[in-house]
Design a protein around this motif. Structure first.
Motif, PDB file in Angstrom:
ATOM      1  N   ILE A  64     -22.134  22.928 -16.682  1.00  0.00           N
ATOM      2  CA  ILE A  64     -21.869  22.282 -17.963  1.00  0.00           C
ATOM      3  C   ILE A  64     -20.939  21.092 -17.769  1.00  0.00           C
ATOM      4  CG2 ILE A  64     -20.976  22.631 -20.298  1.00  0.00           C
ATOM      5  CD1 ILE A  64     -23.584  24.171 -19.617  1.00  0.00           C
ATOM      6  N   ALA A  65     -19.951  21.242 -16.897  1.00  0.00           N
ATOM      7  CA  ALA A  65     -19.008  20.150 -16.634  1.00  0.00           C
ATOM      8  C   ALA A  65     -19.721  18.928 -16.069  1.00  0.00           C
ATOM      9  CB  ALA A  65     -17.913  20.623 -15.679  1.00  0.00           C
ATOM     10  N   VAL A  66     -20.648  19.129 -15.144  1.00  0.00           N
ATOM     11  CA  VAL A  66     -21.389  17.999 -14.563  1.00  0.00           C
ATOM     12  C   VAL A  66     -22.297  17.372 -15.618  1.00  0.00           C
ATOM     13  CG1 VAL A  66     -23.158  17.385 -12.865  1.00  0.00           C
ATOM     14  CG2 VAL A  66     -21.218  18.798 -12.189  1.00  0.00           C
ATOM     15  N   LEU A  67     -22.911  18.202 -16.464  1.00  0.00           N
ATOM     16  CA  LEU A  67     -23.736  17.647 -17.537  1.00  0.00           C
ATOM     17  C   LEU A  67     -22.901  16.804 -18.499  1.00  0.00           C
ATOM     18  CD1 LEU A  67     -26.107  20.640 -18.385  1.00  0.00           C
ATOM     19  CD2 LEU A  67     -26.716  18.464 -17.331  1.00  0.00           C
ATOM     20  N   VAL A  68     -21.711  17.278 -18.826  1.00  0.00           N
ATOM     21  CA  VAL A  68     -20.821  16.514 -19.697  1.00  0.00           C
ATOM     22  C   VAL A  68     -20.424  15.195 -19.037  1.00  0.00           C
ATOM     23  CG1 VAL A  68     -18.495  16.491 -20.716  1.00  0.00           C
ATOM     24  CG2 VAL A  68     -19.970  18.477 -21.010  1.00  0.00           C
ATOM     25  N   LEU A  69     -20.166  15.230 -17.737  1.00  0.00           N
ATOM     26  CA  LEU A  69     -19.861  13.985 -17.019  1.00  0.00           C
ATOM     27  C   LEU A  69     -21.030  13.005 -17.094  1.00  0.00           C
ATOM     28  CD1 LEU A  69     -18.011  14.979 -13.729  1.00  0.00           C
ATOM     29  CD2 LEU A  69     -17.164  13.546 -15.567  1.00  0.00           C
ATOM     30  N   GLN A  70     -22.234  13.502 -16.939  1.00  0.00           N
ATOM     31  CA  GLN A  70     -23.401  12.626 -16.999  1.00  0.00           C
ATOM     32  C   GLN A  70     -23.576  12.030 -18.393  1.00  0.00           C
ATOM     33  OE1 GLN A  70     -26.572  15.082 -15.486  1.00  0.00           O
ATOM     34  NE2 GLN A  70     -26.020  14.680 -13.365  1.00  0.00           N
ATOM     35  N   PHE A  71     -23.369  12.848 -19.439  1.00  0.00           N
ATOM     36  CA  PHE A  71     -23.445  12.329 -20.800  1.00  0.00           C
ATOM     37  C   PHE A  71     -22.338  11.306 -21.058  1.00  0.00           C
ATOM     38  CE2 PHE A  71     -25.714  16.409 -22.014  1.00  0.00           C
ATOM     39  CZ  PHE A  71     -26.946  15.782 -22.173  1.00  0.00           C
ATOM     40  N   ALA A  72     -21.141  11.576 -20.536  1.00  0.00           N
ATOM     41  CA  ALA A  72     -20.030  10.640 -20.710  1.00  0.00           C
ATOM     42  C   ALA A  72     -20.321   9.315 -20.012  1.00  0.00           C
ATOM     43  CB  ALA A  72     -18.735  11.249 -20.177  1.00  0.00           C
ATOM     44  N   GLU A  73     -20.892   9.381 -18.832  1.00  0.00           N
ATOM     45  CA  GLU A  73     -21.241   8.160 -18.101  1.00  0.00           C
ATOM     46  C   GLU A  73     -22.271   7.344 -18.884  1.00  0.00           C
ATOM     47  OE1 GLU A  73     -22.949   6.767 -13.735  1.00  0.00           O
ATOM     48  OE2 GLU A  73     -23.036   8.876 -14.301  1.00  0.00           O
ATOM     49  N   THR A  74     -23.295   8.020 -19.382  1.00  0.00           N
ATOM     50  CA  THR A  74     -24.327   7.338 -20.159  1.00  0.00           C
ATOM     51  C   THR A  74     -23.733   6.712 -21.416  1.00  0.00           C
ATOM     52  OG1 THR A  74     -25.981   8.887 -19.336  1.00  0.00           O
ATOM     53  CG2 THR A  74     -26.556   7.635 -21.315  1.00  0.00           C
ATOM     54  N   GLY A  75     -22.901   7.460 -22.110  1.00  0.00           N
ATOM     55  CA  GLY A  75     -22.263   6.941 -23.326  1.00  0.00           C
ATOM     56  C   GLY A  75     -21.350   5.761 -23.034  1.00  0.00           C
TER      57      GLY A  75
END
Length: 86
Positions: A64-75
């Motif tokens: 979940i942490a890596v997914l959140v990082l990926q969403f944060a990067e995209t945002g």
């Protein structure tokens, strides 16, 4: 600038992956690399561990942490492109 930010996100995700894989090796967290990765990864991972309990002894919070990082990067990229940076 965007490539530098992307590289930093990738590097942090790699650090998390290595830190998690170190759990497979006894005593790996007690090495210099393990302590360093613990200092940079554990504060971020602990946020998710508070809300996502281990299931059958498996900790899914790093996923979940890596997914959140990926969403944060995209945002972040989206916002930077909106303001014209990059």
């Amino acid at each position: 600038m965007l490539s530098l930010i992307s590289r930093l996100f990738q590097l942090y995700q790699l650090a998390i992956l290595i830190y998690i894989l170190m759990s497979w090796f006894p005593g790996a967290y007690n090495t210099g690399v393990g302590r360093f990765l613990g200092r940079i990864c554990e504060p971020f991972l602990s946020v998710f561990r508070r809300f996502i309990p281990a299931i059958a002894g498996l900790d899914f919070s790093p996923i979940i942490a890596v997914l959140v990082l990926q969403f944060a990067e995209t945002g972040l990229f989206y916002l930077l492109q909106m303001i014209g940076v990059g």
